[in-house]
Design an enzyme around this catalytic site. Structure first.
Site, PDB file in Angstrom:
ATOM      1  N   ASP A   1      43.547  40.604  42.436  1.00 55.90           N
ATOM      2  CA  ASP A   1      42.924  41.663  41.641  1.00 55.90           C
ATOM      3  C   ASP A   1      42.597  42.888  42.493  1.00 55.90           C
ATOM      4  O   ASP A   1      42.457  42.796  43.718  1.00 55.90           O
ATOM      5  CB  ASP A   1      41.613  41.152  41.021  1.00 55.90           C
ATOM      6  CG  ASP A   1      41.840  40.048  40.008  1.00 55.90           C
ATOM      7  OD1 ASP A   1      43.005  39.678  39.776  1.00 55.90           O
ATOM      8  OD2 ASP A   1      40.838  39.550  39.462  1.00 55.90           O
ATOM      9  N   ASP A   2      42.473  44.004  41.796  1.00 57.02           N
ATOM     10  CA  ASP A   2      41.878  45.256  42.320  1.00 57.02           C
ATOM     11  C   ASP A   2      42.831  46.143  43.101  1.00 57.02           C
ATOM     12  O   ASP A   2      42.442  47.234  43.532  1.00 57.02           O
ATOM     13  CB  ASP A   2      40.650  44.989  43.204  1.00 57.02           C
ATOM     14  CG  ASP A   2      39.526  44.317  42.450  1.00 57.02           C
ATOM     15  OD1 ASP A   2      39.621  44.213  41.209  1.00 57.02           O
ATOM     16  OD2 ASP A   2      38.561  43.865  43.099  1.00 57.02           O
TER      17      ASP A   2
ATOM     18  N   HIS B   1      44.662  45.536  35.202  1.00 58.99           N
ATOM     19  CA  HIS B   1      43.262  45.302  35.551  1.00 58.99           C
ATOM     20  C   HIS B   1      42.438  46.538  35.180  1.00 58.99           C
ATOM     21  O   HIS B   1      41.458  46.870  35.844  1.00 58.99           O
ATOM     22  CB  HIS B   1      43.144  44.992  37.044  1.00 58.99           C
ATOM     23  CG  HIS B   1      41.914  44.225  37.427  1.00 58.99           C
ATOM     24  ND1 HIS B   1      41.469  43.110  36.755  1.00 58.99           N
ATOM     25  CD2 HIS B   1      41.012  44.414  38.441  1.00 58.99           C
ATOM     26  CE1 HIS B   1      40.373  42.642  37.326  1.00 58.99           C
ATOM     27  NE2 HIS B   1      40.060  43.426  38.354  1.00 58.99           N
TER      28      HIS B   1
ATOM     29  N   HIS C   1      39.056  50.074  36.838  1.00 59.11           N
ATOM     30  CA  HIS C   1      38.250  48.891  37.108  1.00 59.11           C
ATOM     31  C   HIS C   1      36.995  48.900  36.247  1.00 59.11           C
ATOM     32  O   HIS C   1      35.895  48.541  36.678  1.00 59.11           O
ATOM     33  CB  HIS C   1      37.880  48.795  38.591  1.00 59.11           C
ATOM     34  CG  HIS C   1      37.484  47.412  39.019  1.00 59.11           C
ATOM     35  ND1 HIS C   1      36.175  46.988  39.062  1.00 59.11           N
ATOM     36  CD2 HIS C   1      38.217  46.339  39.411  1.00 59.11           C
ATOM     37  CE1 HIS C   1      36.121  45.732  39.479  1.00 59.11           C
ATOM     38  NE2 HIS C   1      37.354  45.312  39.704  1.00 59.11           N
TER      39      HIS C   1
ATOM     40  N   HIS D   1      41.698  38.539  45.805  1.00 56.21           N
ATOM     41  CA  HIS D   1      41.627  40.007  45.739  1.00 56.21           C
ATOM     42  C   HIS D   1      42.425  40.614  46.891  1.00 56.21           C
ATOM     43  O   HIS D   1      42.377  40.106  48.014  1.00 56.21           O
ATOM     44  CB  HIS D   1      40.176  40.487  45.802  1.00 56.21           C
ATOM     45  CG  HIS D   1      39.341  40.021  44.644  1.00 56.21           C
ATOM     46  ND1 HIS D   1      38.824  38.742  44.577  1.00 56.21           N
ATOM     47  CD2 HIS D   1      38.949  40.655  43.504  1.00 56.21           C
ATOM     48  CE1 HIS D   1      38.136  38.606  43.442  1.00 56.21           C
ATOM     49  NE2 HIS D   1      38.195  39.757  42.788  1.00 56.21           N
TER      50      HIS D   1
END
Length: 723
Positions: free
Chosen positions: A82-83, A133, A137, A245
């Site tokens: 993620d991210d 995603h 964010h 992540h």
């Protein structure tokens, strides 16, 4: 002079530029999560998710009827990140995955895809899957519906522009496993499902973003050992979706943990693949349409340009702030030097050289007058009501006035020291040169028709000419009509400009302007430079530059006071300052070769013109953009930083203004208007510079703007104005 209409089209360009700048700053602020990235509070009205959802598999498709979900097949691990993408950590993770021949799913933040499209392309090229995603964010469970749709749509555009593909997989920021779902997150998953998205959660949340240590990350990714509740149905090798992540901080532990995890579980026979393959669904990312690719490319380009612009604006903000503070410091330092120097000179140890008798030669005063019926009588009477001991003649040049000026001039001519010359309207330079041709004295004083002297002004103005090196003297112009806010703003501007800027120019010996309101000259100096020039609108600046380049000293006498009527409306102020600024640009262009020359002309040019270019042209042109960026910083960046900078700048400006007022013997009362002056008046002056520069670049000629006089001076004596 050619009288052409001022071009107007550039205001459209100015407004469009402002809108583009504002849009770019807003886009950059939005893209970097400044509009709600943080984990928002979820409304209790959302309730709780259905129990079957919290016990379902990690891949969810809410819809009418029972909750549909899926789990990875036995022996299959779907690593998810993620991210990202992140320019530091994403490439390292991709290298690890490639070394182990493993595929994964990257839930990317759309704004970061736009910043690093090459990393998104590498993911696709190496067989990895991409999911959404959100674009910034954002917490999908805490934002309104329009924002959720915008976040998802923009991410699709960014992916299409970067990779040529779109995705139907989404993972909500701040989500983890099905058991941890909130009611708000479930509602967001339902909304995303209506737009065709599949929500992907995780079986195992490693918590790697907390950096608990490599071994701890690996343990959480592997999960509990079989037989301890980790394998429903007693499967020996349960599949899992693992959450990791690749951005958001130092991910060195994550990189090391993934390498170790792949080594251990590959040896046990686990297969590492994408989420879609792990649960038996079609690929989550599919080719994008040509329209989506084109729109996405434009979005990526816009965001990257916005990022570059913000970076450039950050540098510009620092440079402008530093230069402004430097200028204020230089003015204060020069003012202190000037004060000490003039005090020594008056005691006989400095400029001007002492004499046994005061320097009071005969003086000719030239007063050009065009439609000056409101103030001409007060001007001439104040010139006659002087303590100057030597003969004084006043030459009034009526420049084709169409009001009562000729009649008033004839009445004034009854005084034996007053002469009146009438001519067809030819402009102020023509009137001044006509007056010079009729002057008898070797010392000539030029005075505007709306200016009033004090009794001692003439004596103080002429005194510095006792030094044979001095060719001209600038007096100190004071605003008489300072009753309203606009008058106070101009009063502060005059005091700071004359008492600090002119002192600086005097110390550096590069005075750019002797104001038309009050200046004393040697006739031989005026003759040597060809008289008052008529080819620029700022004849006073043009003339002063010519005198300085000729090697004569031009000094400032702060005690020689002249009271003038400042514009009483914003329209009148604009017309006056527009002419001044445009004329100054003309004079600077006319004398542009001075810095490259040798001797006095080169010395003068290298000191004067760069200063004027930087502080009176370049900085005002960029200042509006810097002000817009300051507002951007207050909203999107670190507001405390920009509040501190603004407060520091305002405080220093107030101290400098107070110092200038004290030097001039003025009350500190008008300082209360200074903060508002910084917000309103300063912006107007910036626009004046912009208008002037564009007019000059377009090659248009500006006509002479006449300022309407209101008759501030009702009596010849104005000593009371000092209080």
């Amino acid at each position: 002079m050619v009288r052409t209409r001022t071009p107007r089209g550039h205001w459209v360009l100015f407004l469009l530029s402002g809108l583009v700048l504002a849009a770019a700053l807003l886009l950059n602020g939005f893209a970097h999560g400044a509009m709600g990235e943080g984990h928002g509070s979820h409304s209790k009205a959302a309730g709780l998710p259905p129990e079957e959802a919290t016990r379902a598999g990690p891949v969810l498709r809410p819809g009418p009827g029972p909750v549909r979900s899926a789990r990875p097949a036995s022996g299959t691990i779907a690593l998810t990140f993620d991210d990202g993408p992140d320019p530091t950590w994403t490439p390292r993770l991709l290298d690890v995955l490639r070394r182990h021949h493993a595929q994964a799913t990257f839930f990317t933040v759309g704004a970061r895809v736009a910043e690093h499209p090459e990393l998104a392309r590498r993911m696709v090229r190496e067989g990895h899957e991409i999911g959404s995603h959100t674009y910034t964010h954002a917490d999908m469970g805490a934002v309104p519906g329009w924002r959720l749709r915008l976040e998802l749509d923009l991410t699709q555009r960014a992916l299409a522009g970067a990779t040529g593909r779109t995705t139907n997989l989404v993972r909500q920021p701040f989500s983890a496993t099905p058991a941890s779902l909130t009611g708000a997150q479930w509602a967001a998953a339902e909304a995303a499902a209506r737009h065709g998205y599949v929500t992907v959660l995780a079986d195992r949340d490693t918590g790697d973003w907390r950096r608990p240590g490599v071994e701890r990350i690996v343990e959480r990714a592997i999960g509990p050992a079989p037989g301890k509740g980790a394998s429903p149905g007693g499967r020996a090798r349960p599949g899992a979706i693992v959450m990791l992540h690749d951005s958001g901080g130092d991910r060195a532990q994550t990189v090391a943990a993934v390498d170790r995890l792949l080594t251990r579980l590959s040896a046990r026979g686990y297969r590492f693949t994408t989420v879609s393959r792990a649960v038996g669904l079609p690929p989550g990312d599919v080719p994008a349409s040509a329209t989506d690719r084109a729109v996405g490319g434009a979005l990526i380009m816009s965001q990257r340009l916005a990022g570059w612009l913000v970076g450039a604006m950050t540098v510009l903000f620092g440079v402008v702030t530093a230069l402004t503070l430097l200028r204020l410091a230089l003015m204060v330092l020069a003012a202190r030097v000037h004060v000490r120097r003039t005090r020594r000179g008056r005691r006989g140890r400095g400029r001007p050289p002492t004499r046994r008798t005061p320097f009071t030669p005969p003086v000719s005063i030239v007063v050009p007058a065009y439609n000056e019926e409101a103030g001409l009588a007060a001007t001439v009477r104040s010139l006659l009501d002087t303590d100057y001991p030597a003969p004084v003649e006043v030459i009034v040049v009526d420049d084709g006035s169409t009001d009562g000026t000729p009649r008033i001039a004839r009445e004034l001519a009854r005084h034996p020291a007053v002469r009146v010359v009438h001519q067809v309207n030819g402009g102020k330079p023509s009137a001044l040169n006509t007056g010079l041709s009729h002057a008898r004295a070797e010392i000539v004083v030029l005075v505007d028709g709306d200016t009033v002297f004090q009794r001692d002004t003439l004596r103080r103005l002429v005194a510095p000419l006792a030094d044979p090196r001095v060719g001209a003297v600038s007096g100190n112009t004071k605003v008489a009509n300072r009753g309203g806010v606009l008058g106070r703003w101009q009063h502060l501007e005059y005091v700071i400009g004359f008492n600090l800027d002119r002192r600086l120019f005097d110390v550096l010996q590069c005075m750019p302007t002797i104001p038309g309101a009050i200046g004393a000259f040697r006739r031989q100096v005026l003759a040597s430079v060809g008289g008052v020039p008529a080819d620029t609108l700022a004849e006073d600046t043009d003339l002063t530059m010519a005198i300085g380049r000729a090697g004569w000293r031009v000094v400032y006498e702060e005690r020689a006071l002249a009271w003038t009527e400042a514009p009483s409306s914003l329209r009148q102020l604009w017309r006056q300052r527009y002419r001044w600024c445009y004329g100054t640009l003309q004079a600077m262009w006319k004398h542009r070769r001075a810095p490259a020359q040798r001797g006095p002309s080169g010395r003068y040019g290298r000191r004067c013109l760069p200063y004027l270019t930087v502080f009176q042209v370049v900085l005002p042109l960029f200042a509006p953009a810097v002000d817009v960026f300051t507002l951007y910083g207050l909203v999107f960046l670190n507001p405390l930083k920009y509040v501190v900078v603004w407060a520091l700048f305002s405080g220093v400006a107030a101290l400098v203004a107070a110092y200038a007022l004290r030097l001039d013997g003025e009350s500190l009362g008008p300082l209360w208007t200074l903060p508002l002056q910084q917000v309103v008046y300063r912006q107007l002056m910036y626009l004046v510079v912009f208008q002037s520069v564009v007019t000059a670049l377009l090659g248009a000629r500006l006509r002479w703007h006449t300022i309407r006089r209101t008759g501030t001076f009702g009596t010849p004596r104005v000593d009371s104005l000092r209080t």
